[in-house]
Design a protein around this motif. Sequence first.
Motif, mmCIF file in Angstrom:
data_model
loop_
_atom_site.group_PDB
_atom_site.id
_atom_site.type_symbol
_atom_site.label_atom_id
_atom_site.label_comp_id
_atom_site.label_asym_id
_atom_site.label_seq_id
_atom_site.Cartn_x
_atom_site.Cartn_y
_atom_site.Cartn_z
ATOM 1 N N ASP A 118 38.921 43.530 45.539
ATOM 2 C CA ASP A 118 38.071 42.385 45.898
ATOM 3 C C ASP A 118 38.462 41.162 45.079
ATOM 4 O OD1 ASP A 118 36.288 41.229 47.563
ATOM 5 O OD2 ASP A 118 34.494 42.131 46.706
ATOM 6 N N SER A 119 39.785 40.954 44.970
ATOM 7 C CA SER A 119 40.350 39.836 44.225
ATOM 8 C C SER A 119 41.267 39.055 45.152
ATOM 9 C CB SER A 119 41.139 40.349 43.014
ATOM 10 O OG SER A 119 42.120 39.425 42.599
ATOM 11 N N SER A 178 44.749 40.744 46.734
ATOM 12 C CA SER A 178 44.861 41.004 48.171
ATOM 13 C C SER A 178 46.163 40.449 48.736
ATOM 14 C CB SER A 178 43.668 40.393 48.915
ATOM 15 O OG SER A 178 42.470 41.031 48.545
ATOM 16 N N SER A 184 42.565 46.667 53.547
ATOM 17 C CA SER A 184 41.999 45.734 52.576
ATOM 18 C C SER A 184 40.555 45.419 52.944
ATOM 19 C CB SER A 184 42.824 44.440 52.564
ATOM 20 O OG SER A 184 42.315 43.519 51.624
ATOM 21 N N SER A 210 36.703 43.293 51.469
ATOM 22 C CA SER A 210 36.100 42.322 50.564
ATOM 23 C C SER A 210 34.620 42.197 50.880
ATOM 24 C CB SER A 210 36.796 40.963 50.707
ATOM 25 O OG SER A 210 36.217 39.993 49.844
ATOM 26 N N GLY A 236 30.740 41.187 54.447
ATOM 27 C CA GLY A 236 31.984 41.832 54.054
ATOM 28 C C GLY A 236 32.831 42.177 55.255
ATOM 29 N N SER A 291 36.498 44.801 56.461
ATOM 30 C CA SER A 291 37.595 45.720 56.171
ATOM 31 C C SER A 291 38.577 45.636 57.328
ATOM 32 C CB SER A 291 37.090 47.160 56.017
ATOM 33 O OG SER A 291 38.170 48.043 55.752
ATOM 34 N N SER A 319 32.441 34.639 44.520
ATOM 35 C CA SER A 319 32.714 35.833 43.730
ATOM 36 C C SER A 319 31.403 36.562 43.507
ATOM 37 C CB SER A 319 33.349 35.468 42.389
ATOM 38 O OG SER A 319 32.394 34.860 41.540
#
Length: 327
Positions: free
Chosen positions: A122-123, A127, A143, A145, A151, A153, A176
Motif C-alpha cells: 500500500d505504498s 506499487s 496489487s 490499495s 479500496g 485490487s 495515506s
Amino acid sequence: MSRYARQIAVPEFGSEGQARLRAAHVLVVGAGGLAAPVLQYLGGAGVGRIRLVDRDRIEATNLHRQTLFREADLGRPKAEAAAAAIAALNADCRVERVVAALEPGNAGALCDGVDLVLDCADSFAASYILSDTCQTAGLPLVSASVIGLDGYSGAFCGGAPSLRAVFPDLPQRLGSCAEDGVLGPVVGMVGSIQAQMAVAVLAGIAPSPFGRLVTVDGRSFRVGGFRFDGAPEPAHRARFLAPSEIAESDFVVDLRAEDEAPLVRPTARRLPVTAFGPDGPVPATGQRAVLCCRSGQRSWAAAERLSTVWDGQICLVALGDPTGETR
C-alpha cells in the motif's frame, strides 16, 4: 489431503488446483493490513512457499487492521511475526522472511524465482516499482490499495497491462493511512479479494482475473470494478531509482522542505514542485534528471512538469523517512 478436502471439492479448483498451490512460490511485499488476509488465506490454502518482505516493526496503531499481530508482538519486525503466525497455521507452507525495504535496487532479486507477486505494501512507490519489475520479467502482479473506506485490487502484468497502463497519471491527491485514516474491515475485504485473485491465478481458475480491477466502497457496501485488457502502455515513464544509484553527473533535485530533511546529496538543489515548468530549471544536455522526495509523489508531479519542457531521461527517488515508511 483431508486438510484441503473442502477446497478440493470445489469443481473449478479440484486436486489439480491443490497441486498447483503446493508447487507455487509467491512474493508478498508488505506484512500489514492487506497481507493479514492474504497470508492467512494463502498459507491456509496450502501455497508451498512464500517470500515475505517488510522492514517495519509492529506499532499499537497497526493492531486494528493488521490482524495477524497481538499486543505481545509490539516492537517485533512485521515480517518475523507474520512468518511465525503462518508457520503456526500451516507447517506445509514455508515462509522466507526478509526484513528489508523494497527498492529498485533489490526488486529484481526479490522477484527472482517466484510465480506470482502480491503488492500488499500500500505504498505509491512500491506499487510502481513492482509493476515495472513484473512487466519486464513477465511476472503476474496482484496489487491492492486501501485508504479510508475505499479500496481496490487488480491483476496486472504477466501478459496483461501494467499498473502504469491503468494509472498513467498522478491523481490530484494521494492520501495515506496516517493522513486519511483507514477502517480495518475495509482492508480485510480488499485483502480477501486480493487473496482470491492470487488463488485463481495460481490454480488456473477460469475466468482469469488478469485485466480486471475490483473496487470496494465501504460506505455503500458496493463492490464494482472494470476490465482494462486493452489499456495501452504509456510511451514515456519516469522510473524509480534507488538512492544508491544516484550518480555524481546527475541533475539532482531534492523536493523536500528544509525542515523536512537534509539534502539527499550536498550538490543537490532544493526546489519545490512548482519550480518546474516553462520558466523552470532544466538539466544540461546529456544529464539525467533525478527528482527526490519522501514518497515519490512529489517527484512524479515534478517529472510531469519537467517533461513538458525537456525530453531527457527522468528518474524518481522515494527516500522514505527514518522509520522506513514511504508515505
